[in-house]
Each structure stands twice: as C-alpha cells, then as structure tokens.
Design an enzyme around this catalytic site. Sequence first.
Site, PDB file in Angstrom:
ATOM      1  CB  CYS A 123      21.124  75.775  12.047  1.00 36.00           C
ATOM      2  SG  CYS A 123      20.926  74.536  13.252  1.00 36.00           S
ATOM      3  CG  HIS A 256      23.221  74.314   8.941  1.00 33.52           C
ATOM      4  ND1 HIS A 256      24.445  74.601  10.110  1.00 33.52           N
ATOM      5  CD2 HIS A 256      22.370  73.820   9.429  1.00 33.52           C
ATOM      6  CE1 HIS A 256      24.011  73.837  10.961  1.00 33.52           C
ATOM      7  NE2 HIS A 256      22.703  73.476  10.838  1.00 33.52           N
ATOM      8  CG  ASN A 286      23.780  70.587  13.002  1.00 26.91           C
ATOM      9  OD1 ASN A 286      24.287  71.979  13.244  1.00 26.91           O
ATOM     10  ND2 ASN A 286      22.765  70.592  12.985  1.00 26.91           N
TER      11      ASN A 286
HETATM   12  O1  UT7 Z   1      20.392  72.184  11.825  1.00 27.71           O
HETATM   13  C1  UT7 Z   1      19.357  71.596  11.400  1.00 27.71           C
HETATM   14  C2  UT7 Z   1      19.468  70.098  12.262  1.00 27.71           C
HETATM   15  N1  UT7 Z   1      18.661  68.907  11.954  1.00 27.71           N
HETATM   16  C3  UT7 Z   1      19.023  68.237  10.890  1.00 27.71           C
HETATM   17  O2  UT7 Z   1      19.486  68.713   9.909  1.00 27.71           O
HETATM   18  C4  UT7 Z   1      18.362  66.977  10.738  1.00 27.71           C
HETATM   19  C5  UT7 Z   1      17.841  66.495   9.625  1.00 27.71           C
HETATM   20  N2  UT7 Z   1      17.082  65.179   9.540  1.00 27.71           N
HETATM   21  C6  UT7 Z   1      17.958  63.953   9.651  1.00 27.71           C
HETATM   22  O3  UT7 Z   1      19.219  64.259   9.268  1.00 27.71           O
HETATM   23  C7  UT7 Z   1      17.721  62.521   9.711  1.00 27.71           C
HETATM   24  O4  UT7 Z   1      16.253  62.732   9.763  1.00 27.71           O
HETATM   25  C8  UT7 Z   1      18.213  62.055  10.902  1.00 27.71           C
HETATM   26  C9  UT7 Z   1      19.649  61.782  10.809  1.00 27.71           C
HETATM   27  C10 UT7 Z   1      17.989  62.641  12.037  1.00 27.71           C
HETATM   28  C11 UT7 Z   1      17.532  60.588  10.952  1.00 27.71           C
HETATM   29  O5  UT7 Z   1      17.321  59.854  10.028  1.00 27.71           O
HETATM   30  P1  UT7 Z   1      16.274  58.999   9.777  1.00 27.71           P
HETATM   31  O6  UT7 Z   1      16.787  58.251   8.357  1.00 27.71           O
HETATM   32  O7  UT7 Z   1      14.952  59.874   9.623  1.00 27.71           O
HETATM   33  O8  UT7 Z   1      15.890  58.004  10.897  1.00 27.71           O
HETATM   34  P2  UT7 Z   1      14.643  57.735  11.705  1.00 27.71           P
HETATM   35  O9  UT7 Z   1      14.823  59.026  12.795  1.00 27.71           O
HETATM   36  O10 UT7 Z   1      13.495  57.509  10.868  1.00 27.71           O
HETATM   37  O11 UT7 Z   1      15.054  56.602  12.667  1.00 27.71           O
HETATM   38  C12 UT7 Z   1      15.498  55.236  11.719  1.00 27.71           C
HETATM   39  C13 UT7 Z   1      15.671  54.200  12.927  1.00 27.71           C
HETATM   40  C14 UT7 Z   1      14.687  54.395  14.205  1.00 27.71           C
HETATM   41  O12 UT7 Z   1      14.427  52.918  14.374  1.00 27.71           O
HETATM   42  P3  UT7 Z   1      13.288  52.154  14.032  1.00 27.71           P
HETATM   43  O13 UT7 Z   1      12.044  52.914  14.561  1.00 27.71           O
HETATM   44  O14 UT7 Z   1      12.883  52.292  12.356  1.00 27.71           O
HETATM   45  O15 UT7 Z   1      13.306  50.836  14.675  1.00 27.71           O
HETATM   46  C15 UT7 Z   1      15.256  54.919  15.167  1.00 27.71           C
HETATM   47  O16 UT7 Z   1      15.157  54.536  16.467  1.00 27.71           O
HETATM   48  O17 UT7 Z   1      16.918  54.530  13.402  1.00 27.71           O
HETATM   49  C16 UT7 Z   1      16.981  54.603  14.895  1.00 27.71           C
HETATM   50  N3  UT7 Z   1      17.816  55.467  15.406  1.00 27.71           N
HETATM   51  C17 UT7 Z   1      19.221  55.035  15.905  1.00 27.71           C
HETATM   52  N4  UT7 Z   1      19.842  53.872  15.671  1.00 27.71           N
HETATM   53  C18 UT7 Z   1      21.393  53.885  15.686  1.00 27.71           C
HETATM   54  C19 UT7 Z   1      17.749  56.665  15.579  1.00 27.71           C
HETATM   55  N5  UT7 Z   1      18.955  57.169  16.085  1.00 27.71           N
HETATM   56  C20 UT7 Z   1      19.622  56.238  16.206  1.00 27.71           C
HETATM   57  C21 UT7 Z   1      21.070  56.152  16.352  1.00 27.71           C
HETATM   58  N6  UT7 Z   1      21.850  55.006  16.435  1.00 27.71           N
HETATM   59  N7  UT7 Z   1      21.894  57.176  16.817  1.00 27.71           N
END
Ligand code: UT7
Length: 329
Positions: A123, A256, A286
């Site tokens: 990225c 980005h 993204n």
């Molecule tokens: O170019 C660089 C690319 N990457 C980035 O910029 C990513 C940076 N990171 C982020 O933006 C965030 O960490 C995410 C958007 C990827 C995730 O957000 P988060 O607040 O860190 O969520 P998490 O991974 O801790 O997941 C929270 C919950 C989980 O459920 P439990 O375990 O709390 O029950 C996941 O299973 O959300 C669940 N989850 C979803 N629920 C609905 C994960 N993906 C989804 C989804 N829909 N698509």
Amino acid sequence: MTAVYSKILGTGSYLPANRLTNDDMAAMLAKDGLETSDEWIFSRSGISARHFAAENELTSDLAVKASNAALAAAKMTKDEIDLIILATSTPDNLGGFPSTACVVQDKLGITNGSAAFDVQAVCSGFAYSLAVADSFIRSGMYRKVLVIGAETFSRILDFKDRGTCVLFGDGAGAVVLGASDEPGVLATAMHADGSYRDILCVPGRPENGRIAGSGFLVMDGQAVFKLAVKVLDQVAQEVLAKAGLTAADIDWLIPHQANIRIMEGTAKKLGIARENVVVTVNEHGNTSAASIPLALDAAITAGQIKRGQHLLMEGVGGGFTWAAALIKY
Ligand code: UT7
C-alpha cells in the site's frame, strides 16, 4: 546550472464498472453462511462500496485506462514518456514476471524503448514510486515519467474471511511527472521494517508451478492499525521538516485510503482539519497502491485541489513499509 525539479503534469484514474455496496457484500457472504453488515463495515472502516474488476480485466487493463487519462490531462503523447513505474501487489503474472509495467508499455503502444519496471511496496507502493520517479528526474536520467498505482486485490481476497474481504477493492490511478525548473515535489521519504512482514501478507509461494500455502491476503488488523497511525505521523513530520514547512502549510492531506479511523487519527495528530483530508475510502475501499493516485485524481477532477497548493501524500502497508511525498501541485 539551474536545478531540475519534478512536477505533476497530469493525473488520471479508473475504477472497474462492477460496484458492490456493503449490502451486496453481506448478501455474497451470506451464501457461505458468513454474517456481516453495512453497519459493521462502515463503522469499523468508513467503507460503503468498492469496485471489483471483471473476470477478463487485468491490473494492466486498469492501469492503461488510468494512464491514458493522465496523458490526456498532461496534454502529452505517449511517446514522450521515457520511464514507466508501476506500483502493484497484484501483477498480471505470477511472481510479477514479466513486470506489469512492461505489459502496460505494450498495451499503451509505447515503442520508444522507454524503461519500465514494477515497484513492490504494497500500500506504500505509489508513495515509493513517486520518490523513485522524483529522484530519477532530479538526477537528469529521465524527463517524463508515468507513475502508476494499479491493483486487482479482489483476486487475492479470501471471501471466506469476513475480516478482510470486505475492506479491499480494485482500481488504478496514474500521474505524469515531468522535469521542471520549479518545484514540484518538495520532499519524499521511504521506510521499511521487515520484522513486521507477517502482519499483512500473502503467505503462499510458487513451488513446482503451483502455489504452496495460501494465495490469499492475511492480516492482523489491530497490529496494522497501531503501527499505521504511528509511522504515518512520523513520516509526515519527516517530509515537512525536510521541506521546511509545517502542517499549517498543507492544503490537502491525501493519505492511503485504508480506513477512515486511521486517516482521521493521522490528521488529528498532525493538526490538519478534517475538511483538508481527501477521502475516497467510502466509495473505493482499500485499493492498496492505487488508493492515493485515485484519491488525488478524484480531488483534482472535482476542482478541490488547485495549482500552487501543498499536498501531503502518505502511504503505509505490507512489508512493513511506509512513505510520504510533499508536493507543490
Ligand atoms: O493498507 C493497510 C491495510 N489494513 C488496514 O488498514 C487495517 C487496519 N485495521 C483495521 O482497520 C481494523 O483492525 C479492522 C477494520 C480490520 C477490524 O476492526 P477491529 O475493531 O480491529 O475488529 P476485530 O478484528 O477486533 O473484530 C471485532 C469483531 C470480532 O468478533 P468477536 O471475536 O469480538 O466476536 C470479529 O469476528 O468483529 C468480527 N468481525 C466481523 N463482524 C462482522 C470481523 N469481521 C467482520 C465483518 N462483519 N466483516
């Protein structure tokens, strides 16, 4: 001898026709028994929609459309280009061989023997490529460089991993950078820390003509998030200091487009107001190396960015890599 600088002569971009909303993604995932929602995706990332390339559309096809638009905006013919730099993590061919830049050169019909190569910095690829192009122009080695960010991330998304597949999209953006006796690109910086290579990667590798391991993108979202906010602030401060400017001089921050929360966090740390941040992540998702040139072209086309304004572009991504370019447009 007067100093040579590099300047943006024209920009262009292209998004594939197939646009999927968060509700479309939710319906697609539901077929595999996976749950997601517009509410979850939008609140975590700021994304409402993304575009996916058609089956027969390659990264080079997206790049060619963006490049033709950039050449037209620069009022230039393709034969004036003497170097093509293409940033991508989703090249046309496995192993990036031949480079997608070479494919683009051919598809554009450039037969002048221009150099062409790909840059792999995920990225951060477009910010890296701008820094490389600027160095070549200032050294006098090349005068007109086509700098492209193009991706078809839909090809490496695991649609059974709801934590990643809803975040990415396809697209391309291009900039013609040309030699000028006035700046232009004021400062650039590039960095990497390979010890973080596993937090965002495609772990598979070629073996006996097949992929050994997974060919899908994997990401530790929270680790990426924390690192991104830290390094984006550092690299922004670095290019501001190099150029002898402060955040107050920045007319537009073009980060980005990964996640609105990372973008807002970075702007806040820098003291740049929300209305001075170019945001396209809501409509594009993204798009990795394509996200900055797509956002840049969208803001120029919309008449937001004007000649003479100061633009701060910064990228962060797999590798781990991060980079920035401070530009007088
Ligand atoms: O170019 C660089 C690319 N990457 C980035 O910029 C990513 C940076 N990171 C982020 O933006 C965030 O960490 C995410 C958007 C990827 C995730 O957000 P988060 O607040 O860190 O969520 P998490 O991974 O801790 O997941 C929270 C919950 C989980 O459920 P439990 O375990 O709390 O029950 C996941 O299973 O959300 C669940 N989850 C979803 N629920 C609905 C994960 N993906 C989804 C989804 N829909 N698509």
